[in-house]
Write an enzyme that holds these catalytic residues in place. Structure first.
Site, PDB file in Angstrom:
ATOM      1  N   ARG A 105       0.158   7.791   7.766  1.00 12.37           N
ATOM      2  CA  ARG A 105      -1.357   7.959   7.463  1.00 12.37           C
ATOM      3  C   ARG A 105      -2.063   6.728   7.597  1.00 12.37           C
ATOM      4  O   ARG A 105      -3.657   6.767   7.552  1.00 12.37           O
ATOM      5  CB  ARG A 105      -1.560   8.294   5.931  1.00 12.37           C
ATOM      6  CG  ARG A 105      -1.337   9.887   5.460  1.00 12.37           C
ATOM      7  CD  ARG A 105      -2.157  10.248   4.338  1.00 12.37           C
ATOM      8  NE  ARG A 105      -1.755   9.394   3.290  1.00 12.37           N
ATOM      9  CZ  ARG A 105      -2.194   9.884   1.856  1.00 12.37           C
ATOM     10  NH1 ARG A 105      -2.809  11.077   1.942  1.00 12.37           N
ATOM     11  NH2 ARG A 105      -1.901   9.120   1.000  1.00 12.37           N
ATOM     12  N   LYS A 106      -1.686   5.753   8.271  1.00 18.66           N
ATOM     13  CA  LYS A 106      -2.198   4.388   8.774  1.00 18.66           C
ATOM     14  C   LYS A 106      -2.010   4.146  10.278  1.00 18.66           C
ATOM     15  O   LYS A 106      -1.698   2.928  10.493  1.00 18.66           O
ATOM     16  CB  LYS A 106      -1.849   3.312   7.877  1.00 18.66           C
ATOM     17  CG  LYS A 106      -2.105   3.566   6.510  1.00 18.66           C
ATOM     18  CD  LYS A 106      -3.825   3.242   6.187  1.00 18.66           C
ATOM     19  CE  LYS A 106      -4.132   3.536   4.978  1.00 18.66           C
ATOM     20  NZ  LYS A 106      -4.231   4.868   4.505  1.00 18.66           N
ATOM     21  N   ASP A 118       0.973   4.180   1.316  1.00 20.26           N
ATOM     22  CA  ASP A 118       1.197   4.763   2.743  1.00 20.26           C
ATOM     23  C   ASP A 118       2.098   3.790   3.520  1.00 20.26           C
ATOM     24  O   ASP A 118       3.004   4.494   4.143  1.00 20.26           O
ATOM     25  CB  ASP A 118      -0.030   4.920   3.395  1.00 20.26           C
ATOM     26  CG  ASP A 118      -0.865   6.188   2.833  1.00 20.26           C
ATOM     27  OD1 ASP A 118      -0.361   7.177   2.218  1.00 20.26           O
ATOM     28  OD2 ASP A 118      -2.136   5.821   3.162  1.00 20.26           O
ATOM     29  N   LYS A 119       2.014   2.513   3.392  1.00 19.46           N
ATOM     30  CA  LYS A 119       2.963   1.593   3.825  1.00 19.46           C
ATOM     31  C   LYS A 119       4.331   1.594   3.278  1.00 19.46           C
ATOM     32  O   LYS A 119       5.161   1.419   4.061  1.00 19.46           O
ATOM     33  CB  LYS A 119       2.413   0.258   3.910  1.00 19.46           C
ATOM     34  CG  LYS A 119       1.397   0.209   5.147  1.00 19.46           C
ATOM     35  CD  LYS A 119       2.097  -0.178   6.403  1.00 19.46           C
ATOM     36  CE  LYS A 119       1.289   0.557   7.667  1.00 19.46           C
ATOM     37  NZ  LYS A 119       2.108   0.965   8.676  1.00 19.46           N
ATOM     38  N   LYS A 127      -5.637  -4.215   0.527  1.00 15.01           N
ATOM     39  CA  LYS A 127      -6.270  -3.976   1.656  1.00 15.01           C
ATOM     40  C   LYS A 127      -7.407  -4.994   2.147  1.00 15.01           C
ATOM     41  O   LYS A 127      -7.712  -5.574   1.313  1.00 15.01           O
ATOM     42  CB  LYS A 127      -7.240  -2.728   1.522  1.00 15.01           C
ATOM     43  CG  LYS A 127      -6.281  -1.275   0.939  1.00 15.01           C
ATOM     44  CD  LYS A 127      -7.054  -0.166   0.775  1.00 15.01           C
ATOM     45  CE  LYS A 127      -7.545   0.494   2.176  1.00 15.01           C
ATOM     46  NZ  LYS A 127      -8.210   1.603   2.120  1.00 15.01           N
ATOM     47  N   GLU A 149      14.140  16.065   9.785  1.00 16.42           N
ATOM     48  CA  GLU A 149      15.163  16.486  10.733  1.00 16.42           C
ATOM     49  C   GLU A 149      16.089  15.338  11.013  1.00 16.42           C
ATOM     50  O   GLU A 149      15.529  14.428  11.871  1.00 16.42           O
ATOM     51  CB  GLU A 149      14.540  17.260  11.731  1.00 16.42           C
ATOM     52  CG  GLU A 149      14.127  18.468  11.305  1.00 16.42           C
ATOM     53  CD  GLU A 149      12.533  18.124  10.926  1.00 16.42           C
ATOM     54  OE1 GLU A 149      12.117  18.659   9.857  1.00 16.42           O
ATOM     55  OE2 GLU A 149      11.883  17.257  11.492  1.00 16.42           O
ATOM     56  N   HIS A 179       0.909  -1.257  -0.099  1.00 16.44           N
ATOM     57  CA  HIS A 179       0.056  -0.117  -0.076  1.00 16.44           C
ATOM     58  C   HIS A 179       0.825   1.273   0.025  1.00 16.44           C
ATOM     59  O   HIS A 179       1.879   1.232   0.724  1.00 16.44           O
ATOM     60  CB  HIS A 179      -0.907   0.156   1.280  1.00 16.44           C
ATOM     61  CG  HIS A 179      -1.869   1.019   1.311  1.00 16.44           C
ATOM     62  ND1 HIS A 179      -1.532   2.325   1.602  1.00 16.44           N
ATOM     63  CD2 HIS A 179      -3.201   1.118   0.827  1.00 16.44           C
ATOM     64  CE1 HIS A 179      -2.614   3.207   1.407  1.00 16.44           C
ATOM     65  NE2 HIS A 179      -3.501   2.386   1.114  1.00 16.44           N
ATOM     66  N   ASP A 237      -1.904   5.812  -6.271  1.00 21.13           N
ATOM     67  CA  ASP A 237      -2.298   6.749  -5.277  1.00 21.13           C
ATOM     68  C   ASP A 237      -1.175   7.239  -4.366  1.00 21.13           C
ATOM     69  O   ASP A 237      -0.457   6.271  -4.184  1.00 21.13           O
ATOM     70  CB  ASP A 237      -3.431   6.405  -4.089  1.00 21.13           C
ATOM     71  CG  ASP A 237      -3.784   7.288  -3.385  1.00 21.13           C
ATOM     72  OD1 ASP A 237      -3.551   8.502  -3.237  1.00 21.13           O
ATOM     73  OD2 ASP A 237      -4.668   7.065  -2.354  1.00 21.13           O
ATOM     74  N   ALA A 238      -0.926   8.606  -4.090  1.00 22.22           N
ATOM     75  CA  ALA A 238       0.374   8.886  -3.278  1.00 22.22           C
ATOM     76  C   ALA A 238       0.192   8.385  -1.990  1.00 22.22           C
ATOM     77  O   ALA A 238      -0.748   8.181  -1.213  1.00 22.22           O
ATOM     78  CB  ALA A 238       0.223  10.547  -3.194  1.00 22.22           C
ATOM     79  N   GLU A 244      10.202  12.014   7.132  1.00 23.09           N
ATOM     80  CA  GLU A 244       8.938  11.767   6.370  1.00 23.09           C
ATOM     81  C   GLU A 244       9.382  11.209   4.847  1.00 23.09           C
ATOM     82  O   GLU A 244      10.332  11.606   4.160  1.00 23.09           O
ATOM     83  CB  GLU A 244       8.084  12.972   6.272  1.00 23.09           C
ATOM     84  CG  GLU A 244       8.013  13.453   7.877  1.00 23.09           C
ATOM     85  CD  GLU A 244       6.978  12.908   8.751  1.00 23.09           C
ATOM     86  OE1 GLU A 244       6.356  11.968   8.010  1.00 23.09           O
ATOM     87  OE2 GLU A 244       7.002  13.230   9.889  1.00 23.09           O
ATOM     88  N   LYS A 281      10.359   8.013  13.277  1.00 23.48           N
ATOM     89  CA  LYS A 281      10.995   8.535  14.556  1.00 23.48           C
ATOM     90  C   LYS A 281      11.788   7.720  15.236  1.00 23.48           C
ATOM     91  O   LYS A 281      11.511   6.392  15.302  1.00 23.48           O
ATOM     92  CB  LYS A 281       9.805   8.861  15.323  1.00 23.48           C
ATOM     93  CG  LYS A 281       8.736   9.976  14.601  1.00 23.48           C
ATOM     94  CD  LYS A 281       7.430   9.999  15.347  1.00 23.48           C
ATOM     95  CE  LYS A 281       6.663  11.046  14.560  1.00 23.48           C
ATOM     96  NZ  LYS A 281       5.411  11.245  15.450  1.00 23.48           N
ATOM     97  N   PHE A 338      -8.365  -4.196 -10.577  1.00 24.88           N
ATOM     98  CA  PHE A 338      -7.154  -3.612  -9.488  1.00 24.88           C
ATOM     99  C   PHE A 338      -5.773  -3.888 -10.276  1.00 24.88           C
ATOM    100  O   PHE A 338      -5.050  -4.496  -9.562  1.00 24.88           O
ATOM    101  CB  PHE A 338      -7.309  -4.089  -7.962  1.00 24.88           C
ATOM    102  CG  PHE A 338      -6.746  -3.296  -7.091  1.00 24.88           C
ATOM    103  CD1 PHE A 338      -5.776  -2.174  -7.343  1.00 24.88           C
ATOM    104  CD2 PHE A 338      -6.777  -3.662  -5.903  1.00 24.88           C
ATOM    105  CE1 PHE A 338      -5.176  -1.648  -6.532  1.00 24.88           C
ATOM    106  CE2 PHE A 338      -6.036  -3.126  -4.966  1.00 24.88           C
ATOM    107  CZ  PHE A 338      -5.121  -1.866  -5.195  1.00 24.88           C
ATOM    108  N   ASP A 371       6.031   9.832  20.879  1.00 30.16           N
ATOM    109  CA  ASP A 371       4.972   9.342  20.020  1.00 30.16           C
ATOM    110  C   ASP A 371       5.097   7.931  19.901  1.00 30.16           C
ATOM    111  O   ASP A 371       3.957   7.061  19.738  1.00 30.16           O
ATOM    112  CB  ASP A 371       4.867  10.047  18.662  1.00 30.16           C
ATOM    113  CG  ASP A 371       4.098  11.317  18.688  1.00 30.16           C
ATOM    114  OD1 ASP A 371       3.475  11.773  19.838  1.00 30.16           O
ATOM    115  OD2 ASP A 371       4.428  12.335  17.939  1.00 30.16           O
ATOM    116  N   LYS A 412      11.293  10.178  20.452  1.00 30.15           N
ATOM    117  CA  LYS A 412      10.258  10.531  20.287  1.00 30.15           C
ATOM    118  C   LYS A 412       8.981   9.652  21.056  1.00 30.15           C
ATOM    119  O   LYS A 412       8.567   8.798  20.666  1.00 30.15           O
ATOM    120  CB  LYS A 412       9.736  10.494  18.957  1.00 30.15           C
ATOM    121  CG  LYS A 412      10.398  11.958  18.019  1.00 30.15           C
ATOM    122  CD  LYS A 412      11.851  11.781  17.968  1.00 30.15           C
ATOM    123  CE  LYS A 412      12.470  12.757  16.914  1.00 30.15           C
ATOM    124  NZ  LYS A 412      13.729  12.998  16.809  1.00 30.15           N
TER     125      LYS A 412
END
Length: 403
Positions: A258-259, A18-19, A176, A57, A16, A252-253, A44, A279, A244, A285, A283
């Site tokens: 995003r997941k 995003d992955k 998916k 960074e 995918h 798709d970008a 990123e 990260k 598909f 998060d 961090k």
């Protein structure tokens, strides 16, 4: 708690878009931590048609110091990026590991952030940002994860394994899954609906080949889910749009982070909002979400609750968490306040506290262990060696003794 209901979670494959971005970002994290365990990384990634872009960074001894890249560092980063895309399996006209355009816009970490995070003099290492983080565990599966998400992951892992082994040569990397389960008495008892959309080679969207693809997906799902969960009442949606063929970053970008619900608990528990991939472990998060899962999993594994949610909160530059909250959703064997006190005590004894430094040293997070986390969930995995240390269940006796 409701006793009879439907609940749904989704997952996405390693292909995918995003992955793909998450895996590239975490491969960069691993590269830098392999050079410098104290590296600071916030990487990123953007993926789109025949293009990968890095931004963020960094600070890393021997790689990027005093505003300069070490000799060969940029080539090494590019090689890592292309290697991730190759491992996933993208060799398509619209996205190919060998021919894609690559741009690197990583730069030095802000000095103002560094002064708040770094340990110096009498100042403890502070959190890399403010925020809230959640951990969760439940007894729905042997992995102590929500069943809807756990099995959604496993379906896609199987499709990827079969694609790479040649057992399903008609599959392409993007996919998916989505699983709706029927719960009775708070326990999953059957599959109400199964959705699988998988990228495929041209020609596998009609006739006998389409039927073969659908039969293959149904067979995989039937082998993954517990016996008896598939019935005549189960609704199937396999490639519901029809074709598909165009997929991945060409379709798709993709962007890092995003997941986050796929990465965590499939919507069965709250999420603080921060992404994990890209990260370093200073961090919170990432690291505080990992330790919250570690603690919640040990509570459930110890039989102290059937479900457990833990929240931690931090302020940038401040070492100790501002709060610790525990909720066992009326399934606990002890009062939640007593469990909070026990968790705080055990964390202090076993990890050195819930500070960023205590977490990353106590769990051994300053290692290149993150590439494996970036697809098929950060939780519910097998702790093996240095990998997934937050999935260990080695606090059971300490928690019981503290209560």
């Amino acid at each position: 708690m409701r006793s009879d209901y439907l609940f749904t979670s989704e997952s996405v494959s390693e292909g995918h878009p995003d992955k793909v971005a998450d895996q590239i970002s975490d491969a960069v994290v691993d590269l830098f931590l392999s050079k410098d365990p104290e590296a600071r990384i916030a990487c990123e990634t953007l993926t789109t048609t025949q293009r990968v872009v890095l931004a963020g960074e960094i600070r890393c001894k021997g790689v990027y110091e005093d505003g300069k890249w070490a000799d060969g560092a940029l080539d090494e980063i590019e090689a890592v990026v292309r290697g991730v895309v190759k491992r996933i399996g993208y060799e398509q006209d619209g996205f190919h590991w060998q021919t894609l355009d690559f741009a690197n816009y990583l730069h030095g970490q802000s000095a103002h952030i560094a002064q708040g995070v770094d340990e110096s003099g009498n100042k403890d290492e502070g959190a890399g940002d403010q925020g809230i983080m959640f951990g969760y565990a439940c007894d729905e599966t042997p992995d102590l994860m929500p069943a809807t998400l756990d099995y959604s992951h496993k379906i896609l892992e199987r499709l990827a394994a079969d694609r790479k082994s040649g057992a399903a040569p008609f599959l392409e990397p993007d996919a998916k899954s989505q699983l709706t389960l029927h719960y009775v008495g708070g326990k999953p008892v059957g599959a109400s609906a199964v959705v699988v959309s998988t990228q495929h080679k041209a020609g596998w969207d009609a006739g006998e080949k389409e039927a073969e693809l659908h039969a293959y997906v149904k067979r995989v799902v039937g082998e993954i889910l517990p016996a008896g969960w598939i019935s005549d009442a189960t609704a199937w949606h396999i490639n519901p749009t029809g074709s598909f063929v165009i997929g991945g970053p060409d379709g798709d970008a993709g962007l890092t982070g995003r997941k986050i619900i796929v990465d965590t608990y499939g919507g069965a528990a709250p999420h603080g909002g921060g992404a994990f991939s890209g990260k370093d472990p200073t961090k919170v998060d990432r690291s505080a979400a990992y330790v919250a899962r570690y603690l919640a999993k040990n509570v459930v594994a110890a039989g102290l609750a059937r479900r457990c949610t833990i929240q931690l909160s931090y302020a940038i530059g401040v070492a100790r968490p501002l709060s610790l909250y525990v909720n066992t959703h009326e399934t606990g064997t002890h009062d939640d306040a007593a469990l909070e006190a026990a968790i705080a005590k055990v964390a202090e004894e076993k990890l050195g506290g819930l500070t960023p430094k205590g977490i990353r040293l106590g769990l051994g997070l300053n290692k290149p262990i993150y590439g494996t986390t970036a697809a098929y969930g950060h939780f519910g995995r097998k702790a093996e060696g240095a990998l997934f240390p937050w999935e260990r269940t080695d606090l059971i006796e300490a928690l019981k003794a503290a209560l």
